[in-house]
Design a protein around this motif. Structure first.
Motif, mmCIF file in Angstrom:
data_model
loop_
_atom_site.group_PDB
_atom_site.id
_atom_site.type_symbol
_atom_site.label_atom_id
_atom_site.label_comp_id
_atom_site.label_asym_id
_atom_site.label_seq_id
_atom_site.Cartn_x
_atom_site.Cartn_y
_atom_site.Cartn_z
ATOM 1 N N PHE A 127 2.147 4.085 1.107
ATOM 2 C CA PHE A 127 1.741 2.481 1.712
ATOM 3 C C PHE A 127 2.975 2.205 2.516
ATOM 4 O O PHE A 127 4.106 2.330 1.740
ATOM 5 C CB PHE A 127 1.322 1.972 0.395
ATOM 6 C CG PHE A 127 -0.099 2.174 -0.106
ATOM 7 C CD1 PHE A 127 -1.001 1.497 0.515
ATOM 8 C CD2 PHE A 127 -0.195 2.801 -1.042
ATOM 9 C CE1 PHE A 127 -2.319 1.720 -0.018
ATOM 10 C CE2 PHE A 127 -1.684 3.055 -1.648
ATOM 11 C CZ PHE A 127 -2.489 2.581 -1.193
ATOM 12 N N VAL A 134 -6.545 -4.369 6.043
ATOM 13 C CA VAL A 134 -5.613 -5.446 6.385
ATOM 14 C C VAL A 134 -6.478 -6.334 7.235
ATOM 15 O O VAL A 134 -6.558 -7.649 7.204
ATOM 16 C CB VAL A 134 -4.411 -5.057 6.894
ATOM 17 C CG1 VAL A 134 -3.606 -6.167 7.331
ATOM 18 C CG2 VAL A 134 -3.692 -4.145 5.805
ATOM 19 N N MET A 173 0.889 -3.329 -4.637
ATOM 20 C CA MET A 173 0.716 -1.917 -4.161
ATOM 21 C C MET A 173 -0.597 -1.247 -5.159
ATOM 22 O O MET A 173 -0.566 -1.266 -6.285
ATOM 23 C CB MET A 173 1.995 -1.178 -4.214
ATOM 24 C CG MET A 173 2.265 -0.337 -3.370
ATOM 25 S SD MET A 173 1.747 -0.331 -1.677
ATOM 26 C CE MET A 173 2.751 -1.655 -1.289
ATOM 27 N N MET A 174 -1.482 -0.494 -4.097
ATOM 28 C CA MET A 174 -2.309 0.288 -4.875
ATOM 29 C C MET A 174 -1.856 1.463 -5.690
ATOM 30 O O MET A 174 -0.859 2.064 -5.299
ATOM 31 C CB MET A 174 -3.511 0.686 -3.868
ATOM 32 C CG MET A 174 -4.885 0.479 -4.271
ATOM 33 S SD MET A 174 -6.001 0.881 -2.936
ATOM 34 C CE MET A 174 -5.360 0.536 -1.483
ATOM 35 N N ILE A 179 -2.297 4.811 -6.139
ATOM 36 C CA ILE A 179 -3.086 5.779 -5.309
ATOM 37 C C ILE A 179 -3.321 7.092 -6.299
ATOM 38 O O ILE A 179 -4.401 7.500 -6.108
ATOM 39 C CB ILE A 179 -2.377 6.262 -4.049
ATOM 40 C CG1 ILE A 179 -3.583 7.170 -3.227
ATOM 41 C CG2 ILE A 179 -1.246 7.093 -4.127
ATOM 42 C CD1 ILE A 179 -4.906 5.992 -2.784
ATOM 43 N N ASP A 230 -6.579 -7.512 0.337
ATOM 44 C CA ASP A 230 -5.374 -7.159 -0.205
ATOM 45 C C ASP A 230 -5.533 -6.019 -1.013
ATOM 46 O O ASP A 230 -6.419 -5.601 -1.536
ATOM 47 C CB ASP A 230 -4.556 -8.156 -0.998
ATOM 48 C CG ASP A 230 -5.298 -8.748 -2.056
ATOM 49 O OD1 ASP A 230 -5.911 -7.846 -2.960
ATOM 50 O OD2 ASP A 230 -5.492 -10.006 -2.337
ATOM 51 N N TYR A 231 -4.404 -5.027 -1.270
ATOM 52 C CA TYR A 231 -4.358 -3.900 -2.145
ATOM 53 C C TYR A 231 -4.976 -4.198 -3.608
ATOM 54 O O TYR A 231 -5.772 -3.151 -4.170
ATOM 55 C CB TYR A 231 -3.135 -3.299 -2.331
ATOM 56 C CG TYR A 231 -2.463 -2.813 -0.701
ATOM 57 C CD1 TYR A 231 -3.418 -2.081 -0.077
ATOM 58 C CD2 TYR A 231 -1.022 -2.924 -0.732
ATOM 59 C CE1 TYR A 231 -2.744 -1.673 1.304
ATOM 60 C CE2 TYR A 231 -0.478 -2.268 0.600
ATOM 61 C CZ TYR A 231 -1.436 -2.064 1.340
ATOM 62 O OH TYR A 231 -0.911 -1.524 2.463
ATOM 63 N N LYS A 232 -4.676 -5.317 -4.052
ATOM 64 C CA LYS A 232 -5.092 -5.592 -5.547
ATOM 65 C C LYS A 232 -6.851 -5.644 -5.561
ATOM 66 O O LYS A 232 -7.473 -5.019 -6.240
ATOM 67 C CB LYS A 232 -4.511 -6.798 -6.166
ATOM 68 C CG LYS A 232 -5.013 -7.207 -7.670
ATOM 69 C CD LYS A 232 -4.195 -8.393 -8.027
ATOM 70 C CE LYS A 232 -4.395 -8.638 -9.451
ATOM 71 N NZ LYS A 232 -5.641 -9.624 -9.636
ATOM 72 N N ILE A 258 -9.013 -4.372 -3.361
ATOM 73 C CA ILE A 258 -9.525 -3.259 -3.084
ATOM 74 C C ILE A 258 -9.500 -2.189 -4.086
ATOM 75 O O ILE A 258 -10.478 -1.606 -4.456
ATOM 76 C CB ILE A 258 -8.615 -2.515 -1.886
ATOM 77 C CG1 ILE A 258 -8.857 -3.181 -0.555
ATOM 78 C CG2 ILE A 258 -8.955 -1.017 -1.841
ATOM 79 C CD1 ILE A 258 -7.793 -2.957 0.548
ATOM 80 N N GLU A 259 -8.178 -2.227 -5.090
ATOM 81 C CA GLU A 259 -8.143 -1.165 -6.132
ATOM 82 C C GLU A 259 -9.326 -1.854 -7.273
ATOM 83 O O GLU A 259 -10.058 -1.123 -7.665
ATOM 84 C CB GLU A 259 -6.688 -1.289 -6.780
ATOM 85 C CG GLU A 259 -6.690 -0.398 -7.972
ATOM 86 C CD GLU A 259 -5.320 -0.191 -8.317
ATOM 87 O OE1 GLU A 259 -5.008 0.293 -9.438
ATOM 88 O OE2 GLU A 259 -4.352 -0.527 -7.588
ATOM 89 N N VAL A 303 -6.603 1.875 6.009
ATOM 90 C CA VAL A 303 -5.727 0.994 5.284
ATOM 91 C C VAL A 303 -5.473 -0.190 6.403
ATOM 92 O O VAL A 303 -5.612 -1.350 5.926
ATOM 93 C CB VAL A 303 -4.604 1.475 4.870
ATOM 94 C CG1 VAL A 303 -3.625 0.083 4.318
ATOM 95 C CG2 VAL A 303 -4.654 2.553 3.523
#
Length: 162
Positions: free
Chosen positions: A90, A134, A1-2, A4, A139-141, A143-144, A130
């Motif tokens: 999320f 996808v 999970m990002m 945020i 994936d969130y990782k 992106i972050e 978001v």
């Protein structure tokens, strides 16, 4: 999970630096940020080539597409900060039916936010963005991580008078 909250805090630092550097404190920059977001989203679509039915050329490398995606993320976070819309969540998001259709949804949600700057419209934009990520296979990782890398570049650009 990002994370945020962390991204909002990091974006706030960059935004404050830019506001101070360019003497923009107290100015309503939301219209310019929305236009910048539309331009960046167009650049992202261009790199994916998802709409170019007439062309056989392949999309850009995933790394290039991800960088364009996080350019958009910078402006989405910045708009949220300026409007005080800081409560993004999320949830499990399925891939869109088509990436082209998802781009159109994000464009429509940006336009809706432009004309009615309510938190509900911002949240719709966030969720559609978001979902686009996808659909693009991120994936969130990653992106972050890409956001953090690009943020460093943006700070460096400001220091160099970009």
């Amino acid at each position: 999970m990002m994370n945020i909250e962390k991204l909002f805090q990091i974006q706030k630092e960059l935004d404050m630096k830019i506001l101070k550097e360019h003497q923009l404190e107290g100015k309503d920059l939301v219209p310019r940020k929305i236009l910048a977001l539309l331009v960046e989203l167009g650049e992202l679509a261009n790199e994916t080539r998802c709409f170019k039915y007439w062309s056989l050329k392949s999309p850009a490398e995933k790394k290039v597409i991800l960088e364009e995606y996080v350019d958009c993320l910078h402006f989405i976070l910045s708009i949220g900060l300026e409007k005080g819309f800081l409560y993004l969540s999320f949830e499990e998001i399925n891939a869109p039916e088509t990436v082209t259709g998802q781009f159109m949804e994000v464009f429509a949600n940006i336009t809706a936010l432009q004309f009615n700057q309510r938190e509900e419209n911002y949240t719709k934009l966030w969720k559609s963005f978001v979902k686009l990520g996808v659909g693009l296979g991120f994936d969130y990782k990653e992106i972050e991580e890409s956001y953090l890398m690009k943020n460093k570049i943006n700070h460096q650009r400001q220091a160099e008078g970009y």
